[in-house]
Design a protein around this motif. Structure first.
Motif, PDB file in Angstrom:
ATOM      1  N   ILE A   6     -17.823  -4.027  -7.689  1.00  0.00           N
ATOM      2  CA  ILE A   6     -18.709  -3.779  -9.113  1.00  0.00           C
ATOM      3  C   ILE A   6     -18.085  -3.778 -10.405  1.00  0.00           C
ATOM      4  CG2 ILE A   6     -20.624  -3.211  -9.576  1.00  0.00           C
ATOM      5  CD1 ILE A   6     -21.602  -2.018  -6.740  1.00  0.00           C
ATOM      6  N   ILE A   7     -18.470  -5.058 -11.547  1.00  0.00           N
ATOM      7  CA  ILE A   7     -18.371  -5.771 -12.757  1.00  0.00           C
ATOM      8  C   ILE A   7     -19.682  -5.261 -13.558  1.00  0.00           C
ATOM      9  CG2 ILE A   7     -15.493  -5.765 -11.622  1.00  0.00           C
ATOM     10  CD1 ILE A   7     -16.312  -8.953 -12.600  1.00  0.00           C
ATOM     11  N   ARG A   8     -20.265  -5.415 -12.869  1.00  0.00           N
ATOM     12  CA  ARG A   8     -21.259  -5.965 -14.089  1.00  0.00           C
ATOM     13  C   ARG A   8     -22.629  -5.504 -13.010  1.00  0.00           C
ATOM     14  NH1 ARG A   8     -20.475 -10.742 -18.359  1.00  0.00           N
ATOM     15  NH2 ARG A   8     -22.140  -9.187 -19.562  1.00  0.00           N
ATOM     16  N   MET A   9     -23.727  -5.051 -14.120  1.00  0.00           N
ATOM     17  CA  MET A   9     -24.885  -5.390 -13.129  1.00  0.00           C
ATOM     18  C   MET A   9     -26.179  -4.688 -13.497  1.00  0.00           C
ATOM     19  SD  MET A   9     -23.960  -1.944 -13.392  1.00  0.00           S
ATOM     20  CE  MET A   9     -22.833  -1.920 -13.045  1.00  0.00           C
ATOM     21  N   ASN A  10     -27.569  -5.138 -13.764  1.00  0.00           N
ATOM     22  CA  ASN A  10     -28.370  -4.926 -14.514  1.00  0.00           C
ATOM     23  C   ASN A  10     -28.896  -3.522 -14.115  1.00  0.00           C
ATOM     24  OD1 ASN A  10     -29.996  -5.206 -12.470  1.00  0.00           O
ATOM     25  ND2 ASN A  10     -31.080  -7.774 -13.594  1.00  0.00           N
ATOM     26  N   ALA A  11     -29.785  -3.253 -15.564  1.00  0.00           N
ATOM     27  CA  ALA A  11     -31.064  -2.388 -15.803  1.00  0.00           C
ATOM     28  C   ALA A  11     -32.077  -2.840 -14.303  1.00  0.00           C
ATOM     29  CB  ALA A  11     -31.564  -2.330 -17.090  1.00  0.00           C
ATOM     30  N   ALA A  12     -32.159  -3.418 -13.913  1.00  0.00           N
ATOM     31  CA  ALA A  12     -32.910  -3.257 -12.948  1.00  0.00           C
ATOM     32  C   ALA A  12     -32.557  -3.175 -11.433  1.00  0.00           C
ATOM     33  CB  ALA A  12     -33.117  -5.476 -12.551  1.00  0.00           C
ATOM     34  N   LEU A  13     -31.167  -3.051 -11.395  1.00  0.00           N
ATOM     35  CA  LEU A  13     -30.370  -3.195 -10.676  1.00  0.00           C
ATOM     36  C   LEU A  13     -30.036  -0.999 -10.180  1.00  0.00           C
ATOM     37  CD1 LEU A  13     -28.984  -3.577  -7.249  1.00  0.00           C
ATOM     38  CD2 LEU A  13     -26.814  -3.295  -9.293  1.00  0.00           C
ATOM     39  N   VAL A  14     -29.636  -0.269 -11.470  1.00  0.00           N
ATOM     40  CA  VAL A  14     -29.246   1.000 -11.934  1.00  0.00           C
ATOM     41  C   VAL A  14     -30.961   1.388 -11.804  1.00  0.00           C
ATOM     42  CG1 VAL A  14     -29.221   2.197 -13.896  1.00  0.00           C
ATOM     43  CG2 VAL A  14     -28.630   1.140 -13.442  1.00  0.00           C
ATOM     44  N   ASP A  15     -32.287   0.719 -11.770  1.00  0.00           N
ATOM     45  CA  ASP A  15     -33.740   1.112 -11.515  1.00  0.00           C
ATOM     46  C   ASP A  15     -33.606   1.707  -9.977  1.00  0.00           C
ATOM     47  OD1 ASP A  15     -34.101   1.872 -14.503  1.00  0.00           O
ATOM     48  OD2 ASP A  15     -35.486   0.217 -14.177  1.00  0.00           O
ATOM     49  N   ILE A  16     -33.195   0.755  -9.430  1.00  0.00           N
ATOM     50  CA  ILE A  16     -34.007   0.612  -7.775  1.00  0.00           C
ATOM     51  C   ILE A  16     -32.879   1.259  -7.141  1.00  0.00           C
ATOM     52  CG2 ILE A  16     -33.471  -1.173  -5.796  1.00  0.00           C
ATOM     53  CD1 ILE A  16     -34.743  -3.336  -7.204  1.00  0.00           C
ATOM     54  N   LEU A  17     -31.782   1.308  -7.735  1.00  0.00           N
ATOM     55  CA  LEU A  17     -30.487   2.614  -7.032  1.00  0.00           C
ATOM     56  C   LEU A  17     -30.606   3.954  -6.751  1.00  0.00           C
ATOM     57  CD1 LEU A  17     -28.020  -0.232  -6.386  1.00  0.00           C
ATOM     58  CD2 LEU A  17     -29.433   0.234  -5.189  1.00  0.00           C
ATOM     59  N   GLY A  18     -31.111   3.861  -8.667  1.00  0.00           N
ATOM     60  CA  GLY A  18     -30.881   5.567  -8.641  1.00  0.00           C
ATOM     61  C   GLY A  18     -29.628   6.161  -9.064  1.00  0.00           C
ATOM     62  N   TYR A  19     -28.767   4.780  -9.294  1.00  0.00           N
ATOM     63  CA  TYR A  19     -27.224   5.330 -10.094  1.00  0.00           C
ATOM     64  C   TYR A  19     -27.251   5.242 -11.117  1.00  0.00           C
ATOM     65  CZ  TYR A  19     -25.919   5.674  -4.750  1.00  0.00           C
ATOM     66  OH  TYR A  19     -25.056   6.162  -3.914  1.00  0.00           O
ATOM     67  N   SER A  20     -25.996   5.840 -12.325  1.00  0.00           N
ATOM     68  CA  SER A  20     -26.550   5.432 -13.249  1.00  0.00           C
ATOM     69  C   SER A  20     -25.152   4.344 -13.623  1.00  0.00           C
ATOM     70  CB  SER A  20     -25.569   6.715 -13.840  1.00  0.00           C
ATOM     71  OG  SER A  20     -23.731   7.039 -13.710  1.00  0.00           O
ATOM     72  N   ILE A  21     -24.785   3.381 -14.841  1.00  0.00           N
ATOM     73  CA  ILE A  21     -24.259   2.574 -14.659  1.00  0.00           C
ATOM     74  C   ILE A  21     -22.628   2.773 -14.386  1.00  0.00           C
ATOM     75  CG2 ILE A  21     -23.352   0.691 -16.398  1.00  0.00           C
ATOM     76  CD1 ILE A  21     -25.797   1.093 -18.222  1.00  0.00           C
ATOM     77  N   GLU A  22     -22.141   3.998 -14.751  1.00  0.00           N
ATOM     78  CA  GLU A  22     -20.536   4.350 -14.434  1.00  0.00           C
ATOM     79  C   GLU A  22     -21.000   4.078 -13.250  1.00  0.00           C
ATOM     80  OE1 GLU A  22     -22.623   5.748 -17.014  1.00  0.00           O
ATOM     81  OE2 GLU A  22     -22.252   4.558 -18.895  1.00  0.00           O
TER      82      GLU A  22
END
Lengths: 775, 106
Positions: free
Chosen positions: A50-66
């Motif tokens: 994974i090289i890019r993602m957006n906030a919506a994904l972060v919200d859904i999965l509960g992982y941090s961007i890092e």
């Protein structure tokens, strides 16, 4: 020069900076779009990281961007098999099948397809999120795969709603089913005591009661019967609604069934000036395959309905082929009456439950209001329909008679006939019933090969035009020459005029209830006229009351009730044509039994015909006990059947063998009344426990013989003699005092067809005989 | 003994029923012989066969007492039991004699 170079370097740097700035702007622009999107975006490189993602994904999965940047796409999509909790609250089972499906989608994507699919993503906390994903490959400018981009929606809510709807639907269906099951059970529970109520009411009626008491008891009985009808109807409806109605597939003769229904209904019009008519098209097959009980139920309902609403005129049942394909046939039955009719706007409503055309009719005519609804459902289940027509819909009477086919030569006299009776009665209605049935493999017997009627001249008199048509058509197709007369007072003239032309009649068929002059009167005149005294006359009447006696007194030779099956009518005519009348001239044709003896005038009736059929039934009775032998054979011979006795299983097998072999030598007669004088038994009554060889063993041997007889290479002779003959399976009915559980099964296993427990009861025995003789 | 009623039940004339009764007595006589032999020799097969035969014919003629007894003997013998069988045979014989007596009167 150097300056110039420096200048260009600066220029280039500047341009690069500008480009970088522009690139940064685009980058920001894209990043902004991506981050504001409510849909999740995941971008992976060619290695699946994974090289890019957006906030919506972060919200859904509960992982941090890092955390996400260190993962591969497979880490959040390719779940190991097992049970998971979904964000919908349901348990989700991830199995190999699910994973294989997912794999297939990924393969298609990597081949360049843009794919939209449903899947699950794994949250940090271990729950699964249902997602709708759209994924495509990303390429560089050299068309090399560069990575993959996915956009997804969380569909948790949608899933929740779907599950809720599914549950609600199932619940509703379960409720309907259990309601119907409850009804079915309840109906049964009510029916049992109601039968007792009616049964005991019958017994009460046989005791000594005064008039008032009789009246009360009869009211109880009628009400009880009405209740049972209602319960039966409710039971039918609930069975259909609970999906429990099963359709049988049995060979049956639709013509026979139609006439059976007429026989049943006749009592309902008895005493009313109503003619019951039955018109079966010539091309109706001898056998079809379907559910005769359901077919019959619909016909009984429709005709029964017609009798309720018809006080005078006629009720006609007709049967024709509507459609036909390779292995199916669509039959179309019509029930036309001259009753009170149905207003056009009520035509549809009569098929709804508890609805009649007019609420008030229920009080006058009775009925549960369920019958037609049941008919509709049954016919639909059989691939057809039931519907009604009001008189305004049907045009000329000719159409009803089917004269438009124009193939019959009796068309012209018919159309000239005016029929006073058919104008009697109300506007009437027509009910239609269509149903798809399978074509039967059972060999049709040839219907119209009556050599003895060929060329015979028959005079038919009836004031009812429809009946005249039906009779005329029937006789015409049997090869007779027919003359139709609709006015009783002209019958004698017609007969005399034929005589004077030297082409006299061989037989007269007279309706009884005719205006101006009754059939009895016509017959009396014939008998008084020297020239017509010897003409055989058949009374064809709608009324059972005193018919036979009066007809005999008037000088008729035969008496039949309307409507009558083609076969029976033709049998009767053959009988009359072969009969010696008045002791003088002998008519051509075969001589039959039942002749007038010692000048005593005898009359042939349907019973005489039935007797003939019965005498052709040969029963093999296998029984070792002399008492039982004698009792059973007495019962059966008294009823008119032929009985032969075997003392044990061994004898039975021998007699069976002999009967079959004897039969091959002679000609197997199948057509006509089946009055076979050949050796074959119609069926076997078999005791179970016997010395030498018991019933089970004997049955097994006979069954083996039946198969071996036709498969044995040495028996090819029989196949040549009777090439189309199928294996004839003789019905074997156990008669036994072994009434323990499991005995019945043993009998059936050994190849028996039915079972009568001892002590033998007359009714049971006769029912059994009729059942197996008919089939 | 209600000969008329019994005959009617079977759809027979009285004399036809009487004829059957006489035949029954004859047959039962020989069946009883077999039954006794079976009991004496402990041949349960024979006992089953003979009592079964008596059972069926008596049931058909509506002779309920004999039917019940014969049924009892048969059922027991099927389980290889012969106790009471001799007594039952005696009782059946008595019943038959009684019927024979009544027939003679009629």
């Amino acid at each position: 020069m150097l300056e110039k170079e420096e200048h260009s370097m600066e220029r280039a740097e500047w341009e690069i900076t500008q480009l970088e700035r522009r690139l940064e702007e685009i980058e920001n622009y894209l990043e902004n779009i991506m981050q504001t999107s409510r849909e999740c975006v995941i971008v992976t490189n060619i290695d699946g990281n994974i090289i890019r993602m957006n906030a919506a994904l972060v919200d859904i999965l509960g992982y941090s961007i890092e955390e996400l940047l260190g993962k591969r796409l497979a880490d959040i999509t390719q779940v190991t098999p097992g049970d998971y909790i979904s964000t919908t609250g349901e348990t989700v089972v991830i199995d190999d099948e699910f994973l294989a499906d997912y794999e297939e989608i990924q393969t298609r994507i990597s081949q360049g397809e843009r794919s939209q699919y449903e899947t699950y993503l794994l949250q940090k906390c271990g729950k699964l999120v249902p997602m709708e994903m759209s994924t495509a490959m990303v390429y560089d400018k050299y068309e090399n795969k560069n990575g993959m981009v996915s956009v997804g929606w969380d569909i948790t809510e949608r899933k929740k709603m779907f599950e809720a709807l599914k549950k609600a639907k199932k619940k509703a269906e379960d409720a309907t089913r259990s309601k119907s099951e409850f009804l079915a059970n309840m109906s049964h529970e009510i029916r049992t005591p109601m039968n007792a109520v009616i049964g005991f009411t019958d017994m009460l009626l046989e005791t000594e009661l005064d008039d008032e008491q009789i009246d009360y008891v009869q009211t109880v009985k009628r009400s009880g019967e009405a209740l049972v009808y209602l319960i039966n109807d409710i039971l039918d409806i609930s069975k259909i609604e609970a999906g429990k109605m099963t359709l049988e597939e049995i060979d049956f003769d639709p013509e026979l069934l139609a006439y059976d229904v007429c026989d049943l209904i006749r009592s309902k019009v008895e005493g009313k000036p109503v003619e019951l008519l039955c018109h079966i098209d010539d091309d109706i097959p001898s056998y079809v395959e379907g559910d005769p009980a359901k077919f019959r139920q619909v016909l009984v309902n429709l005709i029964g309905n017609a009798t309720k609403f018809t006080s005078q005129g006629e009720i006609e049942l007709s049967l024709k082929i509507e459609e036909e394909d390779e292995d199916r046939i669509k039959l179309h039955a019509r029930v036309r009456d001259t009753g009170i009719g149905i207003p056009k706007d009520k035509l549809e409503g009569v098929f709804e439950m508890f609805k009649q055309a007019d609420g008030s009719t229920t009080r006058e005519y009775g009925g549960t209001g369920l019958g037609l609804a049941i008919c509709k459902r049954i016919s639909n289940a059989m691939g057809g329909d039931v519907w009604a027509e009001s008189p305004a819909d049907w045009g000329m009477r000719e159409a009803d008679c089917g004269v438009e086919n124009g193939k019959s030569k009796i068309q012209s006299p018919l159309s000239a006939i005016q029929n006073p009776k058919s104008k009697i009665g109300g506007p009437g209605s027509i009910f239609h019933f269509t149903t798809w049935l399978k074509k039967s493999d059972k060999k049709p017997s040839v219907k119209d090969c009556r050599a003895s009627l060929e060329g015979k001249k028959v005079l038919v008199a009836d004031d009812n035009q429809t009946n005249l048509f039906i009779l005329g058509h029937l006789l015409d197709s049997a090869g007779a020459r027919v003359e139709l007369v609709s006015e009783a007072e002209k019958v004698e003239d017609a007969a005399l005029s034929a005589l004077s032309k030297g082409d006299s009649f061989d037989l007269g068929v007279l309706d009884i209830q005719m205006p101006v002059m009754s059939g009895y009167e016509v017959a009396r005149r014939f008998r008084q006229n020297e020239k017509l005294r010897d003409l055989p006359l058949l009374a064809f009447s709608s009324s059972t009351i005193d018919g036979t006696k009066k007809s005999r007194e008037a000088g008729f030779d035969g008496f039949l009730l309307k409507p009558i099956r083609r076969e029976k009518l033709l049998d009767m005519m053959e009988r009359l044509l072969g009969k010696k009348v008045g002791g003088s001239s002998i008519k051509i044709g075969k001589t039959t039994h039942g002749l007038a003896e010692g000048g005593k005038q005898e009359i042939s009736t349907q019973l005489t015909l039935n007797e003939g059929i019965k005498q052709s039934v040969r029963i093999l009775l296998v029984e070792d006990n002399p008492v039982n032998q004698k009792l059973a054979s007495k019962m059966l011979t008294k009823a008119g059947y032929q009985v032969e006795i075997a003392n044990n299983g061994q004898e039975a097998v021998e007699m069976y063998k002999k009967s079959v072999n004897g039969c091959e030598g002679k000609e197997v007669r199948k057509e006509g009344m089946g009055k076979s004088e050949t050796g074959r038994y119609s069926f076997v009554f078999m005791d179970m426990q016997m010395p030498v060889m018991d019933g089970l063993e004997a049955t097994k041997l006979i069954r083996n013989l039946e198969c071996g007889l036709w498969n044995d290479p040495n028996a090819e002779q029989s196949e040549i003699r009777n090439p189309k003959s199928e294996i004839i399976r003789i019905p074997i009915i156990a008669m036994t005092a072994n009434t323990m559980e499991g005995d019945r099964e043993k009998c059936l296993e050994a190849g028996m067809d039915d079972y009568i427990p001892k002590p033998i009861k007359r009714e049971v025995v006769f029912d059994m005989v009729e059942k197996w003789v008919k089939s | 003994m209600d000969v008329k009623g019994l005959a009617e039940n079977l759809g027979l004339e009285e004399d036809e029923y009487l004829e059957l009764l006489e035949l029954f007595l004859e047959t039962t006589e020989s069946n009883l012989d077999k039954l006794r032999t079976g009991i004496d020799t402990g041949d349960t097969q024979e006992v089953v066969a003979s009592s079964h035969s008596i059972k069926g014919s008596s049931a058909n003629l509506g002779l309920e007492k004999i039917f019940e007894i014969a049924k009892g003997v048969e059922e027991k013998a099927r389980q290889n039991g012969l106790e009471g069988a001799a007594k039952a045979a005696e009782f059946i014989k008595e019943q038959c004699d009684q019927i024979a007596g009544e027939i003679r009167v009629i």
